[in-house]
Scaffold this motif. Structure first.
Motif, PDB file in Angstrom:
ATOM      1  N   LYS A 247       0.854  -1.194   0.000  1.00  0.00           N
ATOM      2  CA  LYS A 247       0.000   0.000   0.000  1.00  0.00           C
ATOM      3  C   LYS A 247       0.887   1.239   0.000  1.00  0.00           C
ATOM      4  O   LYS A 247       1.733   1.415   0.872  1.00  0.00           O
ATOM      5  CB  LYS A 247      -0.902  -0.011   1.243  1.00  0.00           C
ATOM      6  N   ASP A 252      -2.789   9.924   4.287  1.00  0.00           N
ATOM      7  CA  ASP A 252      -4.201   9.541   4.401  1.00  0.00           C
ATOM      8  C   ASP A 252      -4.943  10.512   5.321  1.00  0.00           C
ATOM      9  O   ASP A 252      -4.844  10.422   6.540  1.00  0.00           O
ATOM     10  CB  ASP A 252      -4.294   8.105   4.940  1.00  0.00           C
ATOM     11  N   LYS A 259     -10.633  12.014   8.655  1.00  0.00           N
ATOM     12  CA  LYS A 259     -10.338  11.295   9.895  1.00  0.00           C
ATOM     13  C   LYS A 259     -10.908  12.081  11.073  1.00  0.00           C
ATOM     14  O   LYS A 259     -10.648  13.278  11.218  1.00  0.00           O
ATOM     15  CB  LYS A 259      -8.828  11.092  10.042  1.00  0.00           C
ATOM     16  N   MET A 268      -0.109  10.054   9.578  1.00  0.00           N
ATOM     17  CA  MET A 268      -0.605   9.370   8.380  1.00  0.00           C
ATOM     18  C   MET A 268       0.313   9.469   7.157  1.00  0.00           C
ATOM     19  O   MET A 268       0.008   8.951   6.082  1.00  0.00           O
ATOM     20  CB  MET A 268      -2.027   9.807   8.042  1.00  0.00           C
ATOM     21  N   ASP A 271       1.385   5.931   5.814  1.00  0.00           N
ATOM     22  CA  ASP A 271       0.422   5.022   5.184  1.00  0.00           C
ATOM     23  C   ASP A 271       0.957   4.378   3.895  1.00  0.00           C
ATOM     24  O   ASP A 271       0.245   3.640   3.229  1.00  0.00           O
ATOM     25  CB  ASP A 271      -0.890   5.775   4.918  1.00  0.00           C
ATOM     26  N   ASN A 328     -17.177   4.656   2.973  1.00  0.00           N
ATOM     27  CA  ASN A 328     -16.257   5.456   3.789  1.00  0.00           C
ATOM     28  C   ASN A 328     -14.985   5.657   2.959  1.00  0.00           C
ATOM     29  O   ASN A 328     -14.304   4.684   2.618  1.00  0.00           O
ATOM     30  CB  ASN A 328     -15.953   4.737   5.107  1.00  0.00           C
ATOM     31  N   ASP A 330     -12.304   6.740   3.859  1.00  0.00           N
ATOM     32  CA  ASP A 330     -11.105   6.456   4.647  1.00  0.00           C
ATOM     33  C   ASP A 330     -10.697   4.976   4.529  1.00  0.00           C
ATOM     34  O   ASP A 330      -9.594   4.614   4.926  1.00  0.00           O
ATOM     35  CB  ASP A 330     -11.360   6.835   6.114  1.00  0.00           C
ATOM     36  N   GLU A 332      -9.590   3.504   2.070  1.00  0.00           N
ATOM     37  CA  GLU A 332      -9.052   3.696   0.721  1.00  0.00           C
ATOM     38  C   GLU A 332      -7.991   2.666   0.354  1.00  0.00           C
ATOM     39  O   GLU A 332      -7.807   2.361  -0.819  1.00  0.00           O
ATOM     40  CB  GLU A 332      -8.462   5.116   0.592  1.00  0.00           C
ATOM     41  N   ARG A 334      -7.789  -0.527   0.710  1.00  0.00           N
ATOM     42  CA  ARG A 334      -8.289  -1.729   0.031  1.00  0.00           C
ATOM     43  C   ARG A 334      -8.658  -1.433  -1.420  1.00  0.00           C
ATOM     44  O   ARG A 334      -8.634  -2.327  -2.260  1.00  0.00           O
ATOM     45  CB  ARG A 334      -9.466  -2.316   0.827  1.00  0.00           C
ATOM     46  N   THR A 357      -0.645  -0.767   5.818  1.00  0.00           N
ATOM     47  CA  THR A 357      -1.153  -0.161   7.049  1.00  0.00           C
ATOM     48  C   THR A 357      -2.655  -0.006   6.830  1.00  0.00           C
ATOM     49  O   THR A 357      -3.136   1.074   6.520  1.00  0.00           O
ATOM     50  CB  THR A 357      -0.501   1.218   7.273  1.00  0.00           C
ATOM     51  N   LEU A 358      -3.380  -1.121   6.956  1.00  0.00           N
ATOM     52  CA  LEU A 358      -4.735  -1.128   6.423  1.00  0.00           C
ATOM     53  C   LEU A 358      -5.825  -0.730   7.405  1.00  0.00           C
ATOM     54  O   LEU A 358      -6.737  -0.003   7.033  1.00  0.00           O
ATOM     55  CB  LEU A 358      -5.045  -2.509   5.812  1.00  0.00           C
ATOM     56  N   THR A 359      -5.738  -1.225   8.645  1.00  0.00           N
ATOM     57  CA  THR A 359      -6.850  -0.926   9.560  1.00  0.00           C
ATOM     58  C   THR A 359      -6.387  -0.583  10.977  1.00  0.00           C
ATOM     59  O   THR A 359      -5.473  -1.212  11.522  1.00  0.00           O
ATOM     60  CB  THR A 359      -7.819  -2.139   9.682  1.00  0.00           C
ATOM     61  N   GLY A 360      -7.078   0.398  11.546  1.00  0.00           N
ATOM     62  CA  GLY A 360      -6.890   0.697  12.965  1.00  0.00           C
ATOM     63  C   GLY A 360      -7.270  -0.521  13.804  1.00  0.00           C
ATOM     64  O   GLY A 360      -6.731  -0.720  14.897  1.00  0.00           O
ATOM     65  N   ILE A 419     -16.660  -1.061   3.405  1.00  0.00           N
ATOM     66  CA  ILE A 419     -16.502  -1.198   4.864  1.00  0.00           C
ATOM     67  C   ILE A 419     -17.373  -2.339   5.369  1.00  0.00           C
ATOM     68  O   ILE A 419     -18.372  -2.703   4.739  1.00  0.00           O
ATOM     69  CB  ILE A 419     -16.874   0.092   5.644  1.00  0.00           C
ATOM     70  N   ALA A 447      -0.569  -1.959  10.330  1.00  0.00           N
ATOM     71  CA  ALA A 447      -0.968  -0.664  10.914  1.00  0.00           C
ATOM     72  C   ALA A 447      -0.393  -0.464  12.321  1.00  0.00           C
ATOM     73  O   ALA A 447      -0.088   0.660  12.714  1.00  0.00           O
ATOM     74  CB  ALA A 447      -2.489  -0.545  10.937  1.00  0.00           C
TER      75      ALA A 447
HETATM   76  N1  BES Z   1      -4.500   4.144   7.015  1.00  0.00           N
HETATM   77  C1  BES Z   1      -5.610   3.765   7.774  1.00  0.00           C
HETATM   78  C2  BES Z   1      -5.313   2.701   8.820  1.00  0.00           C
HETATM   79  C3  BES Z   1      -4.319   3.038   9.890  1.00  0.00           C
HETATM   80  C4  BES Z   1      -4.743   3.349  11.153  1.00  0.00           C
HETATM   81  C5  BES Z   1      -2.962   2.966   9.646  1.00  0.00           C
HETATM   82  C6  BES Z   1      -3.839   3.630  12.145  1.00  0.00           C
HETATM   83  C7  BES Z   1      -2.048   3.248  10.644  1.00  0.00           C
HETATM   84  C8  BES Z   1      -2.481   3.556  11.893  1.00  0.00           C
HETATM   85  C9  BES Z   1      -6.726   3.218   6.860  1.00  0.00           C
HETATM   86  O1  BES Z   1      -6.762   3.746   5.587  1.00  0.00           O
HETATM   87  C10 BES Z   1      -8.026   3.545   7.504  1.00  0.00           C
HETATM   88  O2  BES Z   1      -8.307   4.691   7.657  1.00  0.00           O
HETATM   89  N2  BES Z   1      -8.783   2.531   7.880  1.00  0.00           N
HETATM   90  C11 BES Z   1     -10.048   2.721   8.493  1.00  0.00           C
HETATM   91  C12 BES Z   1     -11.035   1.757   7.859  1.00  0.00           C
HETATM   92  C13 BES Z   1     -12.467   1.992   8.261  1.00  0.00           C
HETATM   93  C14 BES Z   1     -12.941   3.324   7.725  1.00  0.00           C
HETATM   94  C15 BES Z   1     -13.296   0.871   7.720  1.00  0.00           C
HETATM   95  C16 BES Z   1      -9.899   2.421   9.977  1.00  0.00           C
HETATM   96  O3  BES Z   1      -9.178   1.499  10.330  1.00  0.00           O
HETATM   97  O4  BES Z   1     -10.490   3.142  10.772  1.00  0.00           O
END
Ligand code: BES
Ligand code: ZN
Ligand code: ZN
Length: 481
Positions: A247, A252, A259, A268, A271, A328, A330, A332, A334, A357-360, A419, A447
């Motif tokens: 990624k 982000d 966010k 971010m 990312d 959503n 955010d 993005e 995926r 770094t896909l999901t919190g 989502i 992440a």
């Molecule tokens: N880049 C973030 C995930 C992330 C979170 C990376 C913390 C590093 C540290 C990702 O693009 C994101 O925002 N994911 C969302 C997905 C949700 C909207 C389904 C998330 O995890 O909140």
């Protein structure tokens, strides 16, 4: 600045040195004078395992390793890396330039782990500091050993440089590292590492109909890039390539689904850590000339709100023709990973590994202490990945890809939505990606460990370079099979 790790064919006196000892050893043979020997005995009686002798013009480190016998091989190696970090702090605090390590046939792996920990701990990112105060002074780690071990030392040097590069890419802010400059930097590193590089530009991505990547890019003033790195040695052990996907979201904001919480955007710039990891890893493999055919794909863009930004409620047609209801913006990562995973099919890969770094949710589940993984690869491949994770202390935790989770990304309007619900966020992201693959695949959600807010030993602070050591060592084991 890189840290030099060098083979040394003769012992040199007067340098900072480490002795790895057992309590049974005759310390008199190590050349300590009377006062030092007495000091050592006193410290030993007090139960110290790590003793530092300051000779004013050099430091001597003595580490007793008897207590490590209860630990397993992986834990031991990690202790030696952490020792490398501790030594690094002392050498720099006393402003010395080099460190001499001695490796015998019995302790080569341990000594290399100390060197690895010390070199990784020596990384600094000072580009944006006007005053270069308290800069690390350590320049060289010399390893005195037999010439037969030269290759291992060279490989360690290559790997450390790759981790440094990945860390620097993560640490660079988005004002410097945008999708275009990131692609340029990866290309330059690749070309210097026996790796071919091609960067697809916006026009090419439009004619390919890379809908996911292009959608995320709509709010941006900088065009997206799609970097393709290829390392195909003549003596490759594999016919079908190993494809790495990373990624590359250089920043982000969340896009229009901005966010929401305080400070959630501060880091971010990290990312694109998955992209950095796979690019640095393939370059290390190329530089070390490992006999393995590897390709890396890095889709890159920033994710911002903008006049033309993609919106919640939008429906996007992806590269492979499937449609996604965006609920959503955010979520993005995926979107662009799905396009890259579908693009990977054209290589008829033996295995695909994606880093993101896909999901919190992944970070919330296990923190920065490991990487969440999931996928469809064989048990044998999973086991090799997990044991490599233990070996390099980039530990993996496998999450399930049970069918039930797929229901959570069903859409009334399109083939899927981007989502899931309030639960299983790391897994629903994985289920989304699974819809774009038809080959053995593993997904690594970094992440948690990609960016460290506080110093964690030799992993340092900020960009950790996680994934590079895992991938390099995994590919090395594949070569040895
Ligand atoms: N880049 C973030 C995930 C992330 C979170 C990376 C913390 C590093 C540290 C990702 O693009 C994101 O925002 N994911 C969302 C997905 C949700 C909207 C389904 C998330 O995890 O909140
Ligand atoms: Zn996001
Ligand atoms: Zn993201």
């Amino acid at each position: 600045m890189e840290t030099i790790i060098q083979f040394q064919n003769k012992i040199i006196s007067g340098k900072c040195t480490l002795y790895l000892c057992s309590k049974k050893d005759n310390l008199a043979t190590l050349g300590f004078d009377k006062n030092e020997a007495a000091y050592l005995q006193k410290k030993l009686k007090e139960g110290e395992q790590y003793i530092l002798i300051n000779r004013l013009t050099s430091l001597v480190f003595i580490q007793f390793t008897d207590d490590l016998s209860q630990k397993n091989v992986f834990e031991k190696l990690e202790c030696f890396r952490m020792l490398g970090h501790k030594i690094n702090v002392a050498v720099n605090a006393h402003h010395f330039k080099d460190l001499l390590l001695t490796a015998s046939e019995n302790n080569l792996e341990e000594v290399l782990a100390v060197a690895e920990g010390c070199a990784l701990a020596n990384y600094e990112f000072l580009k944006y500091k006007s005053e270069q105060k308290n800069k690390h002074t350590l320049e060289k780690i010399l390893i005195y050993t037999t010439p037969a071990n030269k290759k291992k030392i060279t490989e360690l040097q290559i790997l450390i440089n790759a981790v440094y590069t990945a860390r620097t890419w993560v640490n660079e802010p988005q004002s410097y590292l945008n999708a275009v400059s990131f692609a340029k930097e990866m290309k330059a590193f690749a070309v210097a590492s026996n790796v071919k590089a091609e960067v697809l530009n916006k026009k090419q991505l439009e004619s390919l109909k890379m809908g996911g990547l292009l959608a995320v890019n709509l709010g941006s003033k900088t065009p997206p890039t799609f970097t393709i790195l290829e390392y195909k040695p003549k003596n490759a052990k594999n016919k079908k390539p190993l494809v790495l996907v990373g990624k590359g979201v250089v920043y982000d904001t969340g896009g229009l689904s901005l966010k929401p919480t305080l400070h959630s955007m501060d880091t971010m710039k990290c990312d694109m850590a998955g992209g950095a990891a796979v690019a640095a890893a393939i370059c290390a493999v190329g530089e070390a000339m490992l006999p393995y055919y590897v390709i890396a794909l890095i889709p890159a863009t920033d994710n911002r709100p903008g006049e033309n930004a993609y919106t919640p409620g939008d429906v996007i047609t992806m590269f492979d023709g499937q449609t996604v209801e965006v609920l959503n913006t955010d979520a993005e990562g995926r979107m662009l990973l799905a396009d890259a995973l579908a693009y990977a099919k054209k290589y008829n890969p033996g295995l695909v590994l994606d880093f993101a770094t896909l999901t919190g949710a992944a970070a919330a589940a296990i923190g920065s202490y490991g990487t969440v993984c999931m996928g469809t690869a064989s048990e044998e491949t999973k086991n090799l990945l997990k044991s490599t994770g233990n070996l390099v202390h980039e530990r993996l935790v496998e999450f399930p890809l049970w069918d039930e989770y797929a229901k959570l990304i069903k859409s009334d309007l399109a083939d899927m939505k981007n989502i899931g619900g309030p639960v299983g966020g790391a897994i629903t992201a994985g289920k989304f990606l699974e819809k774009y693959i038809d080959y053995p695949w593993m997904h690594f959600d970094i992440a948690g460990p990609a960016f460290l807010n506080t110093t964690d030993g030799y992993r340092g602070k900020h960009g950790s370079g996680v994934g590079v050591r895992l991938l390099f060592n995994f590919i090395k084991s594949l070569c040895d099979q």
